[in-house]
Design an enzyme around this catalytic site. Sequence first.
Site, PDB file in Angstrom:
ATOM      1  N   LYS A   1       0.793  -1.078  -0.303  1.00  9.11           N
ATOM      2  CA  LYS A   1       0.060   0.098   0.141  1.00  9.11           C
ATOM      3  C   LYS A   1       0.899   1.253  -0.118  1.00  9.11           C
ATOM      4  CE  LYS A   1      -4.135  -2.022   1.840  1.00  9.11           C
ATOM      5  NZ  LYS A   1      -4.821  -2.292   3.297  1.00  9.11           N
TER       6      LYS A   1
ATOM      7  N   LYS B   1      -3.776 -10.024  -6.888  1.00  4.71           N
ATOM      8  CA  LYS B   1      -5.080 -10.664  -6.375  1.00  4.71           C
ATOM      9  C   LYS B   1      -6.094  -9.915  -6.719  1.00  4.71           C
ATOM     10  CE  LYS B   1      -5.880  -8.650  -2.022  1.00  4.71           C
ATOM     11  NZ  LYS B   1      -6.243  -8.503  -0.464  1.00  4.71           N
TER      12      LYS B   1
ATOM     13  N   LYS C   1     -11.123  -5.541  -4.327  1.00  2.50           N
ATOM     14  CA  LYS C   1     -12.287  -4.596  -4.215  1.00  2.50           C
ATOM     15  C   LYS C   1     -11.935  -3.174  -4.675  1.00  2.50           C
ATOM     16  CE  LYS C   1     -13.832  -5.887   0.429  1.00  2.50           C
ATOM     17  NZ  LYS C   1     -12.647  -5.612   1.117  1.00  2.50           N
TER      18      LYS C   1
HETATM   19  P1  TYM Z   1     -10.833  -7.822   2.854  1.00  7.11           P
HETATM   20  O1  TYM Z   1     -11.966  -7.003   3.083  1.00  7.11           O
HETATM   21  O2  TYM Z   1      -9.769  -7.478   2.034  1.00  7.11           O
HETATM   22  O3  TYM Z   1     -11.258  -9.343   2.524  1.00  7.11           O
HETATM   23  C1  TYM Z   1     -12.354 -10.080   3.212  1.00  7.11           C
HETATM   24  C2  TYM Z   1     -12.191 -11.601   3.103  1.00  7.11           C
HETATM   25  O4  TYM Z   1     -11.931 -12.070   1.530  1.00  7.11           O
HETATM   26  C3  TYM Z   1     -10.596 -12.543   1.372  1.00  7.11           C
HETATM   27  N1  TYM Z   1     -10.199 -12.136   0.031  1.00  7.11           N
HETATM   28  C4  TYM Z   1      -9.729 -12.966  -0.801  1.00  7.11           C
HETATM   29  N2  TYM Z   1      -9.788 -14.561  -0.919  1.00  7.11           N
HETATM   30  C5  TYM Z   1      -9.400 -14.841  -2.204  1.00  7.11           C
HETATM   31  N3  TYM Z   1      -9.084 -14.497  -3.185  1.00  7.11           N
HETATM   32  C6  TYM Z   1      -9.173 -12.902  -3.019  1.00  7.11           C
HETATM   33  N4  TYM Z   1      -8.523 -12.297  -4.457  1.00  7.11           N
HETATM   34  C7  TYM Z   1      -9.496 -12.277  -2.065  1.00  7.11           C
HETATM   35  N5  TYM Z   1      -9.520 -10.935  -1.754  1.00  7.11           N
HETATM   36  C8  TYM Z   1      -9.845 -11.054  -0.370  1.00  7.11           C
HETATM   37  C9  TYM Z   1      -9.687 -12.154   2.548  1.00  7.11           C
HETATM   38  O5  TYM Z   1      -8.659 -12.881   2.865  1.00  7.11           O
HETATM   39  C10 TYM Z   1     -10.534 -11.865   3.837  1.00  7.11           C
HETATM   40  O6  TYM Z   1     -10.800 -13.077   4.460  1.00  7.11           O
HETATM   41  N6  TYM Z   1      -7.729  -7.127   6.932  1.00  7.11           N
HETATM   42  C11 TYM Z   1      -8.948  -7.932   6.268  1.00  7.11           C
HETATM   43  C12 TYM Z   1     -10.273  -7.699   7.119  1.00  7.11           C
HETATM   44  C13 TYM Z   1      -9.924  -7.843   8.659  1.00  7.11           C
HETATM   45  C14 TYM Z   1     -10.180  -9.006   9.298  1.00  7.11           C
HETATM   46  C15 TYM Z   1     -10.067  -8.507  10.754  1.00  7.11           C
HETATM   47  C16 TYM Z   1     -10.101 -10.343   8.848  1.00  7.11           C
HETATM   48  C17 TYM Z   1     -10.016  -6.759   9.473  1.00  7.11           C
HETATM   49  N7  TYM Z   1     -10.180  -7.508  10.873  1.00  7.11           N
HETATM   50  C18 TYM Z   1     -10.242  -9.785  11.515  1.00  7.11           C
HETATM   51  C19 TYM Z   1     -10.392 -11.289   9.765  1.00  7.11           C
HETATM   52  C20 TYM Z   1     -10.002 -11.142  10.925  1.00  7.11           C
HETATM   53  C21 TYM Z   1      -9.380  -7.478   4.852  1.00  7.11           C
HETATM   54  O7  TYM Z   1      -8.976  -6.341   4.469  1.00  7.11           O
HETATM   55  O8  TYM Z   1     -10.085  -8.288   4.255  1.00  7.11           O
END
Ligand code: TYM
Length: 354
Positions: free
Chosen positions: A115, A217, A220
């Site tokens: 980032k 990857k 969003k």
């Molecule tokens: P986030 O919002 O990016 O993604 C949410 C979930 O989706 C998974 N994910 C993916 N899996 C497969 N392929 C992809 N291209 C892909 N993009 C996203 C992520 O691994 C996630 O499981 N930091 C975290 C949010 C968070 C969190 C937490 C997660 C904040 N606190 C506590 C678990 C526990 C995030 O940005 O997820």
Amino acid sequence: MSGEPPVILTCAQPTNQLTLGNYLGAIRNWAQMIEGHTCYFGLVDLHAITSDYTPAELRKNTFDCAAQYLACGLDPERSHIFVQSHVTGHTELAWVLGCITPIGDLQRMTQFKEKAAKLGFSVSDQENELKFAHEGARAQASVNSGLLFYPVLMAADILLYNADVVPTGDDQKQHLELCRDLAKRFNHRYSDTFTIPEPAISKSASRIMSLQEPTKKMSKSDPDPLASIYIIDNPKLIRKKIMSAVTDSGSEIRAANDKPGVTNLMTILGAISGESTDAIEQRFIGKGYGDFKVEVAESVVELLSPIQERYHAYCADKTYVNGVLKAGAEAAQKRAYKTLGKVYRKAGFIERIR
Ligand code: TYM
């Protein structure tokens, strides 16, 4: 907190609409794990403000993502769906954990470096020092401290619920490792307090890649309008995105390191149909990319259509969705206060007299 089923905590950032990667790599598995667990599913709006955003969009995205959680099968009768900012304790615990986190551990985080790089900075591995990657970077937005502190807040999200299991996609592995380290460090310093959470990384689609740059990857927040499939994209747009997905040289439908585009589409198809890579390769011997992409597109359309139907129904019933978030916040708050009280006592803060 004994005698109860194992606790799951996991979250997504409401930075935009959810993607096919979020669904196949994460949310679909969460729905299947509800049975036999006490589940807390968060929408982490406090995390979302670490990236550039507008308040009105965040408000809309948070509600939309809640409706998408429901539409994807997260059953609010059997799990707790909540918005992070509705629960007191996430940022409080993050502060306490921050005070036992070496700053170098945060500067080493891959997602932080990526980032920061997007903002024109580089972090040297030797010195762990943030530098301008090039002269133009000086003119760009600076890297905010929230971006660096992000993994500590994420650790707090997990430890506040004393979660046993954290199901995520592959990209969260390093953050989960830090969370486990912090839990151990806190327990060691102040006595046993936190459960050490186990990561549960999905097997079949742990990393769905961008359709336009298949070595990175699917995200969003990708500015390329053709890179990510959003779960509420209409069928015409889904077909367009998949038909224009980058494929590789040659014409074989084969999973290989030098064919990241085709491999990614095969992962998507396999995650939907349940077929192995071998079976897909066999079926497409002698056929071209065109046939293959049509099948991938149709399977995605078919997968997402019922989700979209439910999503639109939830959007039309704001009172219901808000009720789910209210009940979710109440349940989450109850558990959060218990942990926070314990942490504050151990940290040496005197009790407030009521
Ligand atoms: P986030 O919002 O990016 O993604 C949410 C979930 O989706 C998974 N994910 C993916 N899996 C497969 N392929 C992809 N291209 C892909 N993009 C996203 C992520 O691994 C996630 O499981 N930091 C975290 C949010 C968070 C969190 C937490 C997660 C904040 N606190 C506590 C678990 C526990 C995030 O940005 O997820």
